[in-house]
Every structure is written in structure tokens, then in C-alpha cells.
Write a protein that holds these residues in place. Structure first.
Motif, PDB file in Angstrom:
ATOM      1  N   VAL A  26      47.195  -2.615  81.140  1.00 53.34           N
ATOM      2  CA  VAL A  26      45.966  -2.015  80.625  1.00 53.34           C
ATOM      3  C   VAL A  26      45.508  -0.977  81.637  1.00 53.34           C
ATOM      4  CG1 VAL A  26      43.599  -2.443  79.882  1.00 53.34           C
ATOM      5  CG2 VAL A  26      45.362  -4.173  79.483  1.00 53.34           C
ATOM      6  N   VAL A  27      45.445   0.271  81.223  1.00 49.80           N
ATOM      7  CA  VAL A  27      45.157   1.384  82.132  1.00 49.80           C
ATOM      8  C   VAL A  27      43.722   1.850  81.965  1.00 49.80           C
ATOM      9  CG1 VAL A  27      45.734   3.760  82.749  1.00 49.80           C
ATOM     10  CG2 VAL A  27      47.552   2.139  82.175  1.00 49.80           C
ATOM     11  N   LEU A  28      43.014   1.927  83.082  1.00 45.80           N
ATOM     12  CA  LEU A  28      41.633   2.406  83.116  1.00 45.80           C
ATOM     13  C   LEU A  28      41.562   3.606  84.057  1.00 45.80           C
ATOM     14  CD1 LEU A  28      38.525   2.028  82.653  1.00 45.80           C
ATOM     15  CD2 LEU A  28      38.562   0.474  84.617  1.00 45.80           C
ATOM     16  N   ASP A  29      41.008   4.724  83.589  1.00 43.41           N
ATOM     17  CA  ASP A  29      40.910   5.910  84.444  1.00 43.41           C
ATOM     18  C   ASP A  29      39.713   6.751  84.034  1.00 43.41           C
ATOM     19  OD1 ASP A  29      41.544   8.544  85.786  1.00 43.41           O
ATOM     20  OD2 ASP A  29      43.331   7.406  86.345  1.00 43.41           O
ATOM     21  N   ALA A  30      38.977   7.257  85.023  1.00 41.68           N
ATOM     22  CA  ALA A  30      37.803   8.094  84.768  1.00 41.68           C
ATOM     23  C   ALA A  30      38.144   9.569  84.678  1.00 41.68           C
ATOM     24  CB  ALA A  30      36.766   7.883  85.875  1.00 41.68           C
ATOM     25  N   TYR A  31      39.377   9.966  85.023  1.00 37.22           N
ATOM     26  CA  TYR A  31      39.815  11.371  84.980  1.00 37.22           C
ATOM     27  C   TYR A  31      38.855  12.273  85.756  1.00 37.22           C
ATOM     28  CZ  TYR A  31      43.257  10.023  81.470  1.00 37.22           C
ATOM     29  OH  TYR A  31      44.313   9.432  80.821  1.00 37.22           O
ATOM     30  N   LEU A  32      38.659  11.959  87.026  1.00 39.62           N
ATOM     31  CA  LEU A  32      37.764  12.764  87.845  1.00 39.62           C
ATOM     32  C   LEU A  32      38.334  14.167  88.050  1.00 39.62           C
ATOM     33  CD1 LEU A  32      36.755  10.174  90.590  1.00 39.62           C
ATOM     34  CD2 LEU A  32      35.510  10.807  88.525  1.00 39.62           C
ATOM     35  N   ASP A  42      37.792   9.704  75.720  1.00 38.34           N
ATOM     36  CA  ASP A  42      37.820   8.253  75.817  1.00 38.34           C
ATOM     37  C   ASP A  42      38.041   7.755  77.249  1.00 38.34           C
ATOM     38  OD1 ASP A  42      40.403   9.098  76.046  1.00 38.34           O
ATOM     39  OD2 ASP A  42      41.169   8.026  74.297  1.00 38.34           O
ATOM     40  N   ALA A  43      37.767   8.601  78.244  1.00 40.62           N
ATOM     41  CA  ALA A  43      37.869   8.152  79.633  1.00 40.62           C
ATOM     42  C   ALA A  43      36.825   7.079  79.914  1.00 40.62           C
ATOM     43  CB  ALA A  43      37.662   9.334  80.572  1.00 40.62           C
ATOM     44  N   ALA A  44      37.108   6.214  80.866  1.00 42.86           N
ATOM     45  CA  ALA A  44      36.173   5.145  81.247  1.00 42.86           C
ATOM     46  C   ALA A  44      36.214   4.984  82.753  1.00 42.86           C
ATOM     47  CB  ALA A  44      36.534   3.842  80.542  1.00 42.86           C
ATOM     48  N   ASP A  45      35.120   4.462  83.306  1.00 43.33           N
ATOM     49  CA  ASP A  45      34.934   4.427  84.758  1.00 43.33           C
ATOM     50  C   ASP A  45      34.905   2.991  85.256  1.00 43.33           C
ATOM     51  OD1 ASP A  45      33.880   4.761  87.419  1.00 43.33           O
ATOM     52  OD2 ASP A  45      33.203   6.748  86.781  1.00 43.33           O
ATOM     53  N   VAL A  46      35.532   2.771  86.411  1.00 39.87           N
ATOM     54  CA  VAL A  46      35.549   1.433  87.004  1.00 39.87           C
ATOM     55  C   VAL A  46      34.154   1.000  87.442  1.00 39.87           C
ATOM     56  CG1 VAL A  46      35.987   2.150  89.388  1.00 39.87           C
ATOM     57  CG2 VAL A  46      36.898  -0.036  88.563  1.00 39.87           C
ATOM     58  N   THR A  47      33.194   1.912  87.516  1.00 42.19           N
ATOM     59  CA  THR A  47      31.826   1.546  87.866  1.00 42.19           C
ATOM     60  C   THR A  47      31.039   1.003  86.683  1.00 42.19           C
ATOM     61  OG1 THR A  47      31.014   3.793  87.450  1.00 42.19           O
ATOM     62  CG2 THR A  47      31.753   3.294  89.695  1.00 42.19           C
ATOM     63  N   ASP A  48      31.632   0.979  85.494  1.00 41.88           N
ATOM     64  CA  ASP A  48      30.975   0.479  84.284  1.00 41.88           C
ATOM     65  C   ASP A  48      31.302  -1.012  84.134  1.00 41.88           C
ATOM     66  OD1 ASP A  48      30.118  -0.164  81.750  1.00 41.88           O
ATOM     67  OD2 ASP A  48      31.072   1.520  80.755  1.00 41.88           O
ATOM     68  N   LEU A  49      30.394  -1.871  84.581  1.00 41.43           N
ATOM     69  CA  LEU A  49      30.667  -3.311  84.630  1.00 41.43           C
ATOM     70  C   LEU A  49      31.009  -3.906  83.266  1.00 41.43           C
ATOM     71  CD1 LEU A  49      30.818  -5.963  86.215  1.00 41.43           C
ATOM     72  CD2 LEU A  49      28.324  -6.169  85.939  1.00 41.43           C
ATOM     73  N   THR A  51      32.389  -2.625  80.653  1.00 40.38           N
ATOM     74  CA  THR A  51      33.728  -2.191  80.246  1.00 40.38           C
ATOM     75  C   THR A  51      34.793  -2.918  81.049  1.00 40.38           C
ATOM     76  OG1 THR A  51      32.997   0.001  79.540  1.00 40.38           O
ATOM     77  CG2 THR A  51      35.310  -0.227  80.166  1.00 40.38           C
ATOM     78  N   VAL A  52      34.599  -3.021  82.351  1.00 43.95           N
ATOM     79  CA  VAL A  52      35.606  -3.669  83.194  1.00 43.95           C
ATOM     80  C   VAL A  52      35.724  -5.148  82.836  1.00 43.95           C
ATOM     81  CG1 VAL A  52      36.310  -4.185  85.559  1.00 43.95           C
ATOM     82  CG2 VAL A  52      35.218  -2.000  85.041  1.00 43.95           C
ATOM     83  N   VAL A  53      34.604  -5.813  82.609  1.00 43.29           N
ATOM     84  CA  VAL A  53      34.647  -7.228  82.218  1.00 43.29           C
ATOM     85  C   VAL A  53      35.438  -7.385  80.927  1.00 43.29           C
ATOM     86  CG1 VAL A  53      33.253  -9.173  81.414  1.00 43.29           C
ATOM     87  CG2 VAL A  53      32.531  -7.867  83.420  1.00 43.29           C
ATOM     88  N   ARG A  54      35.192  -6.504  79.964  1.00 45.27           N
ATOM     89  CA  ARG A  54      35.909  -6.593  78.682  1.00 45.27           C
ATOM     90  C   ARG A  54      37.401  -6.402  78.873  1.00 45.27           C
ATOM     91  NH1 ARG A  54      37.411  -2.657  75.274  1.00 45.27           N
ATOM     92  NH2 ARG A  54      36.071  -1.092  76.262  1.00 45.27           N
ATOM     93  N   LEU A  55      37.779  -5.450  79.709  1.00 46.04           N
ATOM     94  CA  LEU A  55      39.194  -5.154  79.891  1.00 46.04           C
ATOM     95  C   LEU A  55      39.925  -6.236  80.683  1.00 46.04           C
ATOM     96  CD1 LEU A  55      39.037  -1.335  80.645  1.00 46.04           C
ATOM     97  CD2 LEU A  55      39.509  -2.466  78.483  1.00 46.04           C
ATOM     98  N   LEU A  56      39.186  -7.070  81.390  1.00 44.94           N
ATOM     99  CA  LEU A  56      39.807  -8.131  82.175  1.00 44.94           C
ATOM    100  C   LEU A  56      40.145  -9.371  81.346  1.00 44.94           C
ATOM    101  CD1 LEU A  56      37.760  -7.926  85.488  1.00 44.94           C
ATOM    102  CD2 LEU A  56      40.234  -7.658  85.273  1.00 44.94           C
ATOM    103  N   GLY A 356      36.040   3.111  77.418  1.00 43.66           N
ATOM    104  CA  GLY A 356      37.314   2.491  77.761  1.00 43.66           C
ATOM    105  C   GLY A 356      38.337   2.531  76.661  1.00 43.66           C
ATOM    106  N   ALA A 357      38.094   3.296  75.596  1.00 44.10           N
ATOM    107  CA  ALA A 357      39.029   3.293  74.471  1.00 44.10           C
ATOM    108  C   ALA A 357      40.347   3.961  74.799  1.00 44.10           C
ATOM    109  CB  ALA A 357      38.393   3.982  73.259  1.00 44.10           C
TER     110      ALA A 357
END
Length: 368
Positions: A26-32, A42-49, A51-56, A356-357
Motif C-alpha cells: 500500500v503506497v502513500l505519497d504526498a508528492y511534495l 489523489d495524493a495523501a500525506d503521512v501527517t493526516d492521522l 488516513t494513515v490509520v485507515r491505510l494501516l 489517500g485514494a
């Protein structure tokens, strides 16, 4: 094994995704913008709690590569590093605790050491003081013994060397290690903190001050310019190919560690090469102009850092396989990643698009 890979669309992260065959990723990236030209809706950020909880959900291990890298431009970059590197790591660790995920592989860096390891003929292993601006301006680049002012011999840096971050980025990477170590003690989880040395290879971001020296040299050559080498070019580094770094991450994901601890590992070649060596070999392989050695140094620059690879070999069975000559030859023609132009606005995610889509699930060989 199901793996959450943060920063999975970036330079190193994308190579790790390529190598995680046989696993669900499962890949998560904010594309800074410091690393990417465009930011997908559909970029998502690791600082979004949330979203991260859902992806875990149902994740077995996390490979944390998401970070802003490089020296930075000046102290005004400090909030950027603190937010994405330190706050992002704190959010990830909190989400892992909530999801009861116990295995973390984290990208750390050789910059946590500051200067490398040195030996004085009279006083043995010593820790030199930071080089002064006057010494740099006078072309005295080698740090002397702090006790007798004699010349020093550079040695390989082990993981238990003193930690002395000398840039905002370095401070943020050490803070990540401290947060992760605290999480491990509190949750009985385990962390492999992979201290990357000078990583280079395909997909490095180009034309950005946040990139590593290899990318800066290659970007200059693509513009038809000579690579600019600071100091006298004799500063030693440990250049390690991205394919080896990706393989080290896979080994760490597949290797359990001691619960309740953080284990730092040098991910390196163990072979010293000077910065001038890199610039010269790359210019010849590319067919561009000879490097220019211009003196001077950036405030956070250190003289010699070459790592001891023994511990990673012992606990992970990791050894770098790509030689310096072969790696630089490949890098001369490897594709680089274009980044956002200075001042170019980065579009925010579409309001109707769930956070996070963009996450990809890869269980194929080769992966998506």
C-alpha cells in the motif's frame, strides 16, 4: 506480508516498491514539489492521522520513506523539515500504535553522525571540532586533532559513533530516530533505522537544491555545464546505489528484530570515494565538461564520512552489490525526475476525492 510504504512514489520508495514482489504493498505519497513536478488529485500525506490509520488496516509492517531531504536553502526551511519529517513520523507512530502494528523500517541518514570518525596518531580516536569559516576560506579543509592540532586519519564510522547533526535536515532525521525509539519501548515494537549514506541512481529529482550531490552534478551536465565541486574535491563519501538501498529495505522488512528496541544500521558500500571522483567519473560517462573545483563549503558540510558496513552484513546479510564504476556508468544515462519549478503552485487534492485514494495495492510480479 502487507506493507504500508510511505513516500512510495519517490526516489528510493519507488525502487522499494519495485522490489517488494510477492508482498501486498500500500503506497502513500504526498508528492511534495521538492521531489515531484506535479501533485495528483489523489495524493495523501503521512501527517493526516485518519488516513494513515485507515491505510494501516491489516498491515503487517511499515516502510517509512516519506521525508523532505537535503541540506535545505536556509533556516527558513526548518518548519518544512519539522512538519514533514518529525510531525509526520509522530503521526505515523501514533497510527501504528492504534492499529497494533509492531514492525517499522525507517529511512534514517548518515547526516546524524555529523563529521565522520578520525584517528590521531598520538591520541587515538578523537572527535574533531566543527570547521571554522576562517579555515574554510583559507583552504584548510581537513579537521585537525582537537588535542594536539595534528593531522587526522579518516576511519570507517560504526553505528555507535557519537551523533552530532549539523543541519536542519540532520536534526530532523535524528529526531525521527528518537521518536521511533520511544515508540518501540512503549509498544514493544521494533525499528530498523537504516542510515543511508550517499544514495544515487535512477529517478533522483533533478534541478533542485534539495537533491543529493550526484543529482546536482548530473543536472549540471544535462544543462551543458561543468559540475561544481566545493572545497578541494578530496572530501570522502560513501556512495551507494539505490538498487542496493531498496534491497536492504526488503531484507529489513523480512527480518524480525528485538522487541522494544531501535536498531540503527549503516546502509552503505564501506568504500571511500572522493566527491571529485564522482564528478569526474560522471562527467566522462556522460560526455560532458570536466568538473570545476571552486573551494568554499556550505555551513553544514563535513569533511569525510565513510561507513562501516559490518553490522548490516551481520544482522541482515546485506552487502552492496553495485560497484562505484558500474553504478556511475549507469547513472550517466538513468532517467531523473523533474520537480516543480520555483514558485509553481501545487494543486490541492480535489474536494470530492477521498484522502489517500492514490494508494496502490501491488501483489504482482513485477509490481504495479
Amino acid at each position: 506480508m502487507r506493507v504500508l510504504l510511505t513516500g512510495g512514489a519517490g526516489f528510493i520508495g519507488s525502487h522499494i516498491a519495485d522490489r517488494l514482489t510477492g508482498h501486498e504493498v500500500v503506497v502513500l505519497d504526498a508528492y511534495l514539489p521538492q521531489a515531484h513536478r506535479e501533485r495528483p488529485q489523489d495524493a495523501a500525506d503521512v501527517t493526516d492521522l485518519p488516513t494513515v490509520v485507515r491505510l494501516l488496516e491489516n498491515v503487517d509492517a511499515v516502510c517509512h520513506q516519506a521525508a523532505v531531504v537535503g541540506h535545505g536553502l536556509d533556516p527558513s526551511d526548518a518548519p518544512l523539515y519539522a512538519h514533514h519529517n518529525d510531525y509526520g513520523t509522530a503521526v505515523l507512530l501514533a497510527a501504528m500504535h492504534e492499529a497494533n502494528v509492531k514492525h517499522l523500517v525507517m529511512a534514517s541518514s548518515m547526516v546524524v553522525y555529523g563529521e565522520g570518525r578520525y584517528r590521531c596518531a598520538e591520541h587515538g580516536i578523537v572527535r574533531p571540532s566543527a570547521r571554522t569559516r576562517q579555515a574554510i576560506d583559507e583552504g584548510r579543509y581537513e579537521p585537525p586533532c582537537p588535542r594536539c592540532n595534528a593531522p587526522l586519519e579518516p576511519r570507517l564510522v560504526p553505528e555507535d559513533a557519537p551523533l552530532d547533526p549539523r543541519s536542519t535536515y540532520a536534526a530532523s532525521k535524528l529526531a525521527q530516530e528518537h521518536y521511533a525509539a520511544a515508540w518501540a519501548r512503549q509498544t514493544n515494537g521494533h525499528v530498523w533505522a537504516l542510515r543511508y549514506h550517499n544514495v544515487y541512481g535512477a529517478r533522483m529529482p533533478k534541478d533542485t537544491p534539495y537533491a543529493g550531490v550526484a543529482s546536482l552534478f548530473r543536472s549540471a551536465l544535462e544543462r551543458g555545464e561543468a559540475p561544481t565541486v566545493l572545497e578541494d574535491g578530496r572530501q570522502r563519501r560513501d556512495f551507494v546505489h539505490v538498487s542496493d538501498v531498496a534491497r536492504a529495505n526488503v531484507l529489513a522488512l523480512e527480518t524480525p528484530g528485538e522487541p522494544g528496541t531501535l536498531t540503527p544500521l549503516n546502509i552503505c558500500s564501506g568504500e571511500p570515494h572522493t566527491v571529485a571522483d564522482l564528478a569526474t567519473h560522471l562527467a566522462h560517462a556522460y560526455g560532458g565538461p570536466e568538473p570545476r573545483v571552486v573551494g568554499g563549503a556550505r555551513p553544514a558540510d563535513v569533511r569525510h564520512v565513510v561507513a562501516d558496513p559490518a553490522k548490516a552484513r551481520e544482522v541482515l546479510g546485506f552487502e552492496a552489490r553495485t560497484s562505484f564504476a558500474d553504478g556511475v556508468e549507469q547513472f550517466a544515462t538513468d532517467p531523473l525526475r523533474r520537480t516543480a519549478k520555483a514558485g509553481q503552485p501545487i494543486p490541492a487534492p480535489h474536494p470530492d476525492q477521498p484522502a489517500g485514494a492514490q494508494v496502490r495495492q501491488c501483489a504482482t510480479d513485477p509490481p504495479c
